[in-house]
Write a protein that holds these residues in place. Structure first.
Motif, PDB file in Angstrom:
ATOM      1  N   MET A 193      57.815  16.566  49.621  1.00 23.10           N
ATOM      2  CA  MET A 193      57.238  17.484  49.161  1.00 23.10           C
ATOM      3  C   MET A 193      55.949  18.388  49.949  1.00 23.10           C
ATOM      4  SD  MET A 193      55.895  19.006  45.509  1.00 23.10           S
ATOM      5  CE  MET A 193      54.146  17.944  45.552  1.00 23.10           C
ATOM      6  N   GLU A 194      56.203  19.644  50.328  1.00 21.46           N
ATOM      7  CA  GLU A 194      55.149  20.282  51.464  1.00 21.46           C
ATOM      8  C   GLU A 194      54.022  20.237  50.610  1.00 21.46           C
ATOM      9  OE1 GLU A 194      58.070  23.165  53.941  1.00 21.46           O
ATOM     10  OE2 GLU A 194      57.074  24.006  52.048  1.00 21.46           O
ATOM     11  N   ASN A 195      52.721  19.981  51.566  1.00 22.76           N
ATOM     12  CA  ASN A 195      51.604  20.152  50.811  1.00 22.76           C
ATOM     13  C   ASN A 195      50.746  21.533  51.556  1.00 22.76           C
ATOM     14  OD1 ASN A 195      48.925  19.475  49.967  1.00 22.76           O
ATOM     15  ND2 ASN A 195      48.371  18.556  51.723  1.00 22.76           N
ATOM     16  N   HIS A 196      50.817  22.447  50.334  1.00 17.27           N
ATOM     17  CA  HIS A 196      50.309  23.996  50.843  1.00 17.27           C
ATOM     18  C   HIS A 196      48.765  23.831  50.872  1.00 17.27           C
ATOM     19  CE1 HIS A 196      54.093  25.822  50.003  1.00 17.27           C
ATOM     20  NE2 HIS A 196      54.389  24.935  49.199  1.00 17.27           N
ATOM     21  N   GLN A 197      48.169  24.359  51.695  1.00 19.06           N
ATOM     22  CA  GLN A 197      46.645  24.713  51.876  1.00 19.06           C
ATOM     23  C   GLN A 197      46.651  26.322  52.026  1.00 19.06           C
ATOM     24  OE1 GLN A 197      45.503  22.332  55.092  1.00 19.06           O
ATOM     25  NE2 GLN A 197      45.803  20.483  54.295  1.00 19.06           N
ATOM     26  N   ILE A 198      45.612  26.612  50.976  1.00 21.36           N
ATOM     27  CA  ILE A 198      45.479  28.113  50.883  1.00 21.36           C
ATOM     28  C   ILE A 198      44.339  28.787  51.508  1.00 21.36           C
ATOM     29  CG2 ILE A 198      45.229  29.994  49.374  1.00 21.36           C
ATOM     30  CD1 ILE A 198      47.854  29.017  49.317  1.00 21.36           C
ATOM     31  N   LYS A 199      44.536  29.728  52.710  1.00 15.68           N
ATOM     32  CA  LYS A 199      43.357  30.406  53.046  1.00 15.68           C
ATOM     33  C   LYS A 199      43.160  31.816  52.505  1.00 15.68           C
ATOM     34  CE  LYS A 199      44.245  31.752  57.609  1.00 15.68           C
ATOM     35  NZ  LYS A 199      44.398  31.669  58.791  1.00 15.68           N
ATOM     36  N   ILE A 200      41.962  32.241  52.396  1.00 10.46           N
ATOM     37  CA  ILE A 200      41.699  33.482  51.826  1.00 10.46           C
ATOM     38  C   ILE A 200      41.658  34.515  53.126  1.00 10.46           C
ATOM     39  CG2 ILE A 200      40.167  34.876  50.688  1.00 10.46           C
ATOM     40  CD1 ILE A 200      39.153  32.243  48.924  1.00 10.46           C
ATOM     41  N   VAL A 201      42.416  35.621  52.824  1.00  9.89           N
ATOM     42  CA  VAL A 201      42.557  36.613  54.185  1.00  9.89           C
ATOM     43  C   VAL A 201      42.048  38.009  53.441  1.00  9.89           C
ATOM     44  CG1 VAL A 201      43.441  37.603  55.915  1.00  9.89           C
ATOM     45  CG2 VAL A 201      44.003  34.846  55.303  1.00  9.89           C
ATOM     46  N   PRO A 202      41.077  38.693  53.789  1.00 14.42           N
ATOM     47  CA  PRO A 202      40.872  40.066  53.628  1.00 14.42           C
ATOM     48  C   PRO A 202      42.022  40.668  54.022  1.00 14.42           C
ATOM     49  CG  PRO A 202      38.723  38.808  54.303  1.00 14.42           C
ATOM     50  CD  PRO A 202      39.800  38.098  54.567  1.00 14.42           C
ATOM     51  N   THR A 203      42.072  42.101  53.578  1.00 13.31           N
ATOM     52  CA  THR A 203      42.947  42.896  54.020  1.00 13.31           C
ATOM     53  C   THR A 203      42.076  44.430  54.261  1.00 13.31           C
ATOM     54  OG1 THR A 203      43.517  44.133  52.079  1.00 13.31           O
ATOM     55  CG2 THR A 203      44.670  42.002  52.631  1.00 13.31           C
ATOM     56  N   SER A 204      42.738  45.359  54.898  1.00 12.41           N
ATOM     57  CA  SER A 204      41.936  46.531  55.108  1.00 12.41           C
ATOM     58  C   SER A 204      41.739  47.317  53.691  1.00 12.41           C
ATOM     59  CB  SER A 204      42.868  47.426  56.033  1.00 12.41           C
ATOM     60  OG  SER A 204      44.259  47.830  55.475  1.00 12.41           O
ATOM     61  N   ASN A 205      42.597  47.071  52.918  1.00 10.71           N
ATOM     62  CA  ASN A 205      42.338  47.496  51.525  1.00 10.71           C
ATOM     63  C   ASN A 205      41.246  46.493  50.657  1.00 10.71           C
ATOM     64  OD1 ASN A 205      42.205  48.188  48.680  1.00 10.71           O
ATOM     65  ND2 ASN A 205      44.629  49.113  48.919  1.00 10.71           N
ATOM     66  N   GLU A 206      40.360  47.112  50.287  1.00  6.97           N
ATOM     67  CA  GLU A 206      39.171  46.205  49.697  1.00  6.97           C
ATOM     68  C   GLU A 206      39.515  45.688  48.312  1.00  6.97           C
ATOM     69  OE1 GLU A 206      35.539  48.206  49.577  1.00  6.97           O
ATOM     70  OE2 GLU A 206      35.093  48.344  51.542  1.00  6.97           O
ATOM     71  N   ALA A 207      40.690  46.466  47.525  1.00  8.39           N
ATOM     72  CA  ALA A 207      41.149  45.964  46.292  1.00  8.39           C
ATOM     73  C   ALA A 207      42.126  44.786  46.488  1.00  8.39           C
ATOM     74  CB  ALA A 207      41.674  47.248  45.658  1.00  8.39           C
ATOM     75  N   ILE A 208      42.716  44.630  47.820  1.00 12.62           N
ATOM     76  CA  ILE A 208      43.883  43.644  47.763  1.00 12.62           C
ATOM     77  C   ILE A 208      43.153  42.660  48.762  1.00 12.62           C
ATOM     78  CG2 ILE A 208      46.025  43.076  48.853  1.00 12.62           C
ATOM     79  CD1 ILE A 208      46.747  46.282  48.230  1.00 12.62           C
ATOM     80  N   ILE A 209      43.558  41.400  48.484  1.00 12.35           N
ATOM     81  CA  ILE A 209      43.343  40.033  49.063  1.00 12.35           C
ATOM     82  C   ILE A 209      44.445  39.204  49.230  1.00 12.35           C
ATOM     83  CG2 ILE A 209      42.512  38.302  47.313  1.00 12.35           C
ATOM     84  CD1 ILE A 209      40.000  37.966  49.135  1.00 12.35           C
ATOM     85  N   LYS A 210      44.645  38.605  50.447  1.00 11.98           N
ATOM     86  CA  LYS A 210      45.841  37.749  50.618  1.00 11.98           C
ATOM     87  C   LYS A 210      45.403  36.351  50.420  1.00 11.98           C
ATOM     88  CE  LYS A 210      48.602  38.605  54.187  1.00 11.98           C
ATOM     89  NZ  LYS A 210      48.903  39.249  55.465  1.00 11.98           N
TER      90      LYS A 210
END
Length: 303
Positions: free
Chosen positions: A1-18
């Motif tokens: 099973m793949e081991n997912h690692q999450i990275k927080i990435v801001p976007t140009s829209n302050e209300a949305i984050i990836k």
């Protein structure tokens, strides 16, 4: 099973984050859920809507994006959400139920020549991989994958897969004019049918030094200040141009006492008659100018 690692990435829209994973989540399509009722096909999306500030949930390729209502700041909640998403993905639970109405996404592939006469770059209109992959031989591939299937062409020597392209090195027994169309069609049809690239058994993040020792490349956070500066220069000024030619360059090490920088050439750059000298000289000149007094020479190794 793949081991997912999450990275927080801001976007140009302050209300949305990836929240980006180091693995694909879905392929060939994306999802948008505006409320918990619409999220019936995704248990994770439903769970996220229990958070009162979640307005919209997007699932695409290797990321989950969330749009928030303006009642909290991302700084207050993003770490907790990141952990929740990472834990869910690593639980083995299904992310999105299969949708029978999903249409096959047309795939286009075009070929680009590279400075290496034995290497051709095949560029697709879709994301092929989250992490770059290198296949030095058929032994590096997995069964029933595009990488393994490409080795049915007897002239193929090495594969390097970037975000949206496959760089192929051939043996010098045939010209690209004779086989480019066939290889391009094979890749396009495979991608349209959903065949995955597959994982590689080759450790791109390691080299075998002269004494035969396999050494893992250092992590950025463990580097000294000069090494970090070298990596930043390579990432900003060298890698984009090299990627255009179907290759990649990786920082292997810096010896402060001698001023020697060691880099690894991958993809179309590896083994290219002109790449080693041209890249080495170009990188050496740039590093000497941008980090004066610290760089004496650059050694370029074929990956």
């Amino acid at each position: 099973m793949e081991n997912h690692q999450i990275k927080i990435v801001p976007t140009s829209n302050e209300a949305i984050i990836k929240f980006e994973s180091n693995h694909f989540l879905v392929k060939n399509h994306s999802y948008e859920f505006k409320n918990i009722d619409e999220a019936g096909s995704s248990l994770l999306a439903q769970q996220l809507f229990y958070l009162p500030f979640v307005k919209t949930v997007y699932i695409a390729q290797n990321f989950i994006a969330i749009e928030r209502y303006d009642i909290v700041s991302w700084e207050d909640v993003q770490t907790e959400i990141s952990e929740q998403i990472e834990n869910y993905l690593n639980s083995g639970e299904l992310l999105v139920k299969k949708d029978e109405e999903i249409k096959k996404v047309p795939v286009t592939v075009y070929a680009e020549a590279t400075p290496n006469p034995n290497a051709m770059k095949f560029v697709a209109n879709k994301k092929l991989t989250v992490n770059n992959k290198e296949f030095k031989s058929i032994n590096d591939t997995e069964v029933d994958t595009l990488a393994r299937n490409l080795y049915t062409f007897p002239f193929i020597k090495e594969l390097y897969v970037g975000e949206n392209y496959i760089s192929i090195q051939k043996h010098d027994v045939i010209s690209w004019d004779e086989v480019t169309h066939e290889v391009r069609s094979f890749i396009r049809e495979s991608l349209e049918s959903g065949t995955s690239i597959g994982e590689t058994k080759h450790k791109s993040a390691a080299i075998v030094k002269e004494k035969g020792e396999s050494v893992d490349l250092p992590k950025f956070e463990n580097l000294n200040d000069i090494s970090k500066k070298i990596v930043e220069i390579l990432d900003e000024y060298i890698k984009p141009a090299v990627a255009n030619d179907g290759g990649n360059i990786v920082f292997e090490g810096y010896e402060e006492s001698s001023g020697e920088v060691r880099v690894i050439l991958q993809g179309a750059c590896s083994g290219c008659p002109s790449s080693t000298m041209t890249l080495r000289n170009g990188i050496e000149t740039m590093l000497k100018e941008m980090i004066p007094g610290k760089i004496e020479r650059v050694v370029a190794l074929n990956g």
